[in-house]
Design a protein around this motif. Sequence first.
Motif, PDB file in Angstrom:
ATOM      1  N   ARG A   1      -6.719 -22.391   0.683  1.00  0.00           N
ATOM      2  CA  ARG A   1      -7.893 -21.691   1.220  1.00  0.00           C
ATOM      3  C   ARG A   1      -7.449 -20.614   2.208  1.00  0.00           C
ATOM      4  O   ARG A   1      -7.957 -19.486   2.183  1.00  0.00           O
TER       5      ARG A   1
ATOM      6  N   GLU B   1      -5.029 -28.038  -0.392  1.00  0.00           N
ATOM      7  CA  GLU B   1      -6.230 -27.210  -0.482  1.00  0.00           C
ATOM      8  C   GLU B   1      -6.448 -26.369   0.782  1.00  0.00           C
ATOM      9  O   GLU B   1      -6.912 -25.239   0.699  1.00  0.00           O
ATOM     10  N   ASN B   2      -6.122 -26.916   1.937  1.00  0.00           N
ATOM     11  CA  ASN B   2      -6.315 -26.153   3.177  1.00  0.00           C
ATOM     12  C   ASN B   2      -5.450 -24.902   3.216  1.00  0.00           C
ATOM     13  O   ASN B   2      -5.916 -23.821   3.579  1.00  0.00           O
TER      14      ASN B   2
END
Length: 85
Positions: free
Chosen positions: A42, A38-39
């Motif tokens: 993003r 997810e990082n």
Amino acid sequence: MKWIPTCKETTVLASRAMDVGLPFADRMAMHLHLAICENCARFARQLQEMRRLFRADADAGDDARGLTDAARQRIATELQDKLGH
């Protein structure tokens, strides 16, 4: 390139993908990583949003706020000096 690159490798790929076409294997490896991290996903979305905003600002015409011609020239001169051109 490994099947699933590290976060550091993925951010480099995401950044490079904005400027040039990546080879198929690199593109697939990046997408696999983005699907599970997810990082990094993003980060990639933020890169895309910055590009969209910069393009919108550039497309706004002469009324858009931006760098003065003098500032652009100073930046260009500094880059040329740093790159040895």
